[in-house]
Scaffold this active site. Structure first.
Site, mmCIF file in Angstrom:
data_model
loop_
_atom_site.group_PDB
_atom_site.id
_atom_site.type_symbol
_atom_site.label_atom_id
_atom_site.label_comp_id
_atom_site.label_asym_id
_atom_site.label_seq_id
_atom_site.Cartn_x
_atom_site.Cartn_y
_atom_site.Cartn_z
ATOM 1 N N GLU A 158 69.439 -91.650 69.969
ATOM 2 C CA GLU A 158 69.275 -90.270 70.420
ATOM 3 C C GLU A 158 70.085 -90.093 71.706
ATOM 4 O O GLU A 158 69.850 -90.800 72.682
ATOM 5 C CB GLU A 158 67.799 -89.963 70.703
ATOM 6 C CG GLU A 158 66.899 -90.136 69.490
ATOM 7 C CD GLU A 158 65.429 -89.866 69.794
ATOM 8 O OE1 GLU A 158 65.119 -89.363 70.898
ATOM 9 O OE2 GLU A 158 64.593 -90.169 68.926
ATOM 10 N N GLU A 192 60.288 -94.953 69.097
ATOM 11 C CA GLU A 192 59.992 -95.231 70.517
ATOM 12 C C GLU A 192 58.595 -95.824 70.724
ATOM 13 O O GLU A 192 57.702 -95.186 71.306
ATOM 14 C CB GLU A 192 60.159 -93.966 71.360
ATOM 15 C CG GLU A 192 61.598 -93.572 71.551
ATOM 16 C CD GLU A 192 61.792 -92.455 72.578
ATOM 17 O OE1 GLU A 192 60.804 -91.806 72.950
ATOM 18 O OE2 GLU A 192 62.932 -92.244 73.000
HETATM 19 C C1 GAL Z 1 62.558 -88.939 72.573
HETATM 20 C C2 GAL Z 1 61.862 -88.969 71.223
HETATM 21 C C3 GAL Z 1 62.231 -87.777 70.383
HETATM 22 C C4 GAL Z 1 62.164 -86.516 71.201
HETATM 23 C C5 GAL Z 1 63.072 -86.651 72.389
HETATM 24 C C6 GAL Z 1 63.144 -85.407 73.253
HETATM 25 O O1 GAL Z 1 61.849 -89.685 73.514
HETATM 26 O O2 GAL Z 1 62.182 -90.126 70.521
HETATM 27 O O3 GAL Z 1 61.357 -87.690 69.281
HETATM 28 O O4 GAL Z 1 60.850 -86.308 71.608
HETATM 29 O O5 GAL Z 1 62.613 -87.695 73.177
HETATM 30 O O6 GAL Z 1 64.031 -85.622 74.323
#
Ligand code: GAL
Ligand code: ZN
Length: 669
Positions: free
Chosen positions: A312, A142
């Site tokens: 994710e 990110e």
């Molecule tokens: C994303 C990030 C992850 C984790 C996640 C939590 O933005 O890439 O490492 O922090 O959020 O929701």
């Protein structure tokens, strides 16, 4: 479609790995993303690598038939590195160094960090570049998260001056492009130019715009450096996971260098942080806003006009929004099917098991802190059955490879396109002119109206129009209708591309603010600049309404409500007025002006209408373009071969009942 999960072997004892891997396969999971924050374990002391744990983890995954997406650990440089090279740390606009102790504590332009990055990434690529478990690489994590795209350090200041010199050649050209005679801002040399954002009140908007372009170039160059370090040892696909609708760097430029684009999908966190009003946030508290989520999918698919990944996927509550509600029963499944329907080739949950300590302790996983199944674990199993993911009891054939998966992924084919561009994002951000005016809000308004009319939408990057196919050039010809919301910056070349599309029979609709600025951010005199002959009219005044205030306009005898923004228009002799404002302060100005060009036409609709008001206005316009819209209930959306119902009451479309919070195959009826 392939299912995946984010896993941290570095967080759990080795004797869990095998058990976890087997449980993943049983849930239909075929890919596992690991490693993106593990630098201090991979290199505990300067130059002393410890790959033993990762070797073992990779072997465990290979045996289980899991393909690994291996993250480079650069979002988290270890303490020893920072202590040895404090120049790596980024500086905020307040001039303060942003310190160690969380993540993303580096400047994209630090020469030291470039060297350290090449070293650690090269070492990993060399060691795992041909490992049987390796499916793909993820560069960093990110980019830009936590406001880290722009940096105010000495290196950035010096680089910015060089960047400006390359762009403008002479200070005179820069002075002209920025209109620096205003407030005595004239520069005699590039060395006099500071970084914006540190002045008494707002900095010159053209200065700000160039700083954003410069910062974005820094991210893109840093990613290229990572990819080159990987490519010396490995030819596995390279992906980066961006945040949903993240505005701070140009995703089109970043995507150019990547093999696959991915985003991280957190529907509830995103809704909480969105500009929606409280009533909307309350209504979609546990499902997220379906159109907001779908817009991210279509945007990331649109970057390369190819299947994308969700690296994710929110599995339960997150930890980082102002409030963090639980998802509704069934929502995790709906989000995953929604991804598939919008062209995602992989959806990967974040994370496998909830972290027992540190910053994300309150973030859910598929498993709870104690490794017992949480709700999303059940839903993951249902999704696996929905999409026919192979569910193994034990080790099975190797996970399907990335290229095969991408080739199989279904990409929806749309007849309507929305254009987007990051320069336009920044122009809106730098001078919104009225509270509530936002670029993605504009895009979402049109997008949601089209989705509510059951239309698939392609998002097409403006900067790819008119380029040769070899440079990722995109053509508007396949689209019956094209919408350009808030396209502030318009050059003569771009106008010529639009003209060709319209003359060939295309239908083009511009939203508020379109053509308001030149590419360097000066006012077009008058707006919409080179679009004027195309739409047959011009903007005479603008109105920025305060939040909550609405006004009405009239089109074809019907009344429509708008808020936030109005471009007041006047038609030229060739133009035709399609809608007129009621507000007496506007003195009869037109709200919508159009001009026909043979079978094609172009128009500018100057008011910001809500999606519900836009739908009836757009319907005849779409029908005239040969598109067939149909009105859907608010909570129901079609995503590929599924009807998805995000509401808590059953709905019927075309005689098919879609139960609350459930999915039904479209041809089931
Ligand atoms: C994303 C990030 C992850 C984790 C996640 C939590 O933005 O890439 O490492 O922090 O959020 O929701
Ligand atoms: Zn810097």
């Amino acid at each position: 479609m392939t299912l995946g999960v984010c896993y941290y072997p570095d967080h759990w004892p080795r004797d869990r790995w095998r058990e976890d891997a087997a449980a993943m396969r049983e849930r239909g999971i075929e890919r596992v993303r690991i490693g993106e924050f593990a630098w201090s374990l991979l290199e505990p002391d300067p130059g002393r690598y410890d790959f033993a744990w990762l070797d073992e983890a990779m072997d465990v995954f290979a045996e289980a038939g899991l393909g690994v997406v291996l993250g480079t650990p650069t979002p988290t440089p270890p303490k020893w590195l920072i202590d040895a090279h404090p120049d790596v740390l980024p500086v905020g606009p307040d001039g303060r160094v942003r310190g160690f102790g969380s993540r993303r504590h580096y400047c994209f332009r630090s020469r030291t960090y470039a060297r350290e990055t090449e070293r650690i990434v090269g070492a990993l690529a060399e060691r795992y570049g041909h490992h049987p478990a390796l499916a793909a690489w993820q560069t960093d994590n990110e980019y830009g998260c936590h406001d880290t795209t722009r940096c105010w350090c000495d290196t950035c200041r010096a680089d910015f001056r060089t960047w400006l010199e390359a762009r403008y050649g002479t200070p005179e050209a820069l002075n002209e492009a920025w209109w620096t005679t205003f407030w005595s801002q004239t520069y005699r040399s590039f060395d006099e130019v500071e970084l914006p954002g540190q002045a008494v009140t707002e900095s010159n908007p053209s200065h700000e715009l160039d700083f954003r372009r410069f910062a974005s170039d820094g991210v893109v160059a840093y990613d290229a450096l990572q990819r080159a370090a990987i490519r010396r040892h490995s030819d596995a696909p390279i992906v980066h996971n961006s945040m949903m609708l993240f505005p701070d760097y140009d995703h089109v430029d970043l995507a150019d260098g990547l093999d696959v684009v991915a985003f991280d999908n957190y529907p509830l966190g995103q809704l909480e942080e969105s500009p929606f009003d409280d009533a909307t946030k309350a209504r979609y508290l546990r499902t997220g806003h379906p159109d907001l989520v779908a817009l991210s999918h279509d945007l990331y698919r649109g970057l390369k006009d190819a299947p994308h990944w969700v690296m994710e996927q929110q599995p339960g509550q997150v930890n980082w929004a102002p409030s963090n509600p639980l998802p509704a029963d069934g929502a995790v499944r709906l989000w995953t099917l929604q991804g598939l329907g919008h062209g995602a080739e992989m959806v990967s949950w974040f994370r496998w098991r909830a972290a027992v300590g540190a910053q994300e302790t309150n973030h859910a996983g598929l498993l709870r802190h104690d490794a017992t199944p949480d709700q999303a674990f059940e839903e993951a199993g249902r999704v696996a059955d929905d999409v026919g993911a192979p569910r193994a009891g034990a080790a099975s054939a190797a996970a399907r490879d990335v290229a095969a998966g991408l080739a199989d992924a279904a990409t929806p084919r749309a007849s309507v396109a929305i254009l987007f561009d990051y320069d336009d994002v920044w122009a809106s951000e730098i001078q919104p002119h009225t509270a509530g005016f936002g670029y993605w809000g504009q895009v979402l308004t049109y997008y949601a109206a089209l989705r509510g009319l059951d239309l698939d939408v392609d998002l097409v990057p403006k900067k790819k129009l008119g380029l040769p196919a070899a440079d990722g050039g995109r053509d508007l010809a396949p689209y019956a209708a094209v919408i350009a919301p808030a396209m502030q910056l318009v050059s003569d070349d771009l106008a010529a591309t639009f003209e060709a599309y319209v003359r060939a029979g295309g239908r083009l609709l511009f939203g508020p603010r379109s053509g308001a600025r030149t590419p360097s951010g000066l006012a077009q005199a008058p707006a919409p600049g080179p679009l004027r002959p195309l739409i047959g009219g011009r903007v005479t005044r603008i109105d920025g309404l305060r939040r909550g205030v609405t006004r009405t306009l009239e089109a074809d005898g019907a009344t429509y409500t708008y808020g936030t923004w109005a471009d007041l228009l006047e038609a030229d002799a060739e133009g035709e007025v399609r809608a007129t404002y009621h507000d007496p302060a506007y003195r009869g100005a037109a709200a919508w002006v159009a001009r026909r060009h043979g079978d094609g036409e172009a128009s500018l609709l100057g008011a910001w209408l809500e999606p519900a008001a836009l739908r009836p206005l757009l319907r005849p316009w779409l029908e005239a373009a040969g598109v067939t819209p149909r009105e859907l209930p608010d909570d129901v959306r079609r995503a590929g071969r599924w009807w998805l119902n995000f509401g808590d009451t059953d709905r019927t479309v075309d005689g098919v009942t879609i139960p609350a919070l459930d999915a039904v195959e479209v041809d089931a009826g």
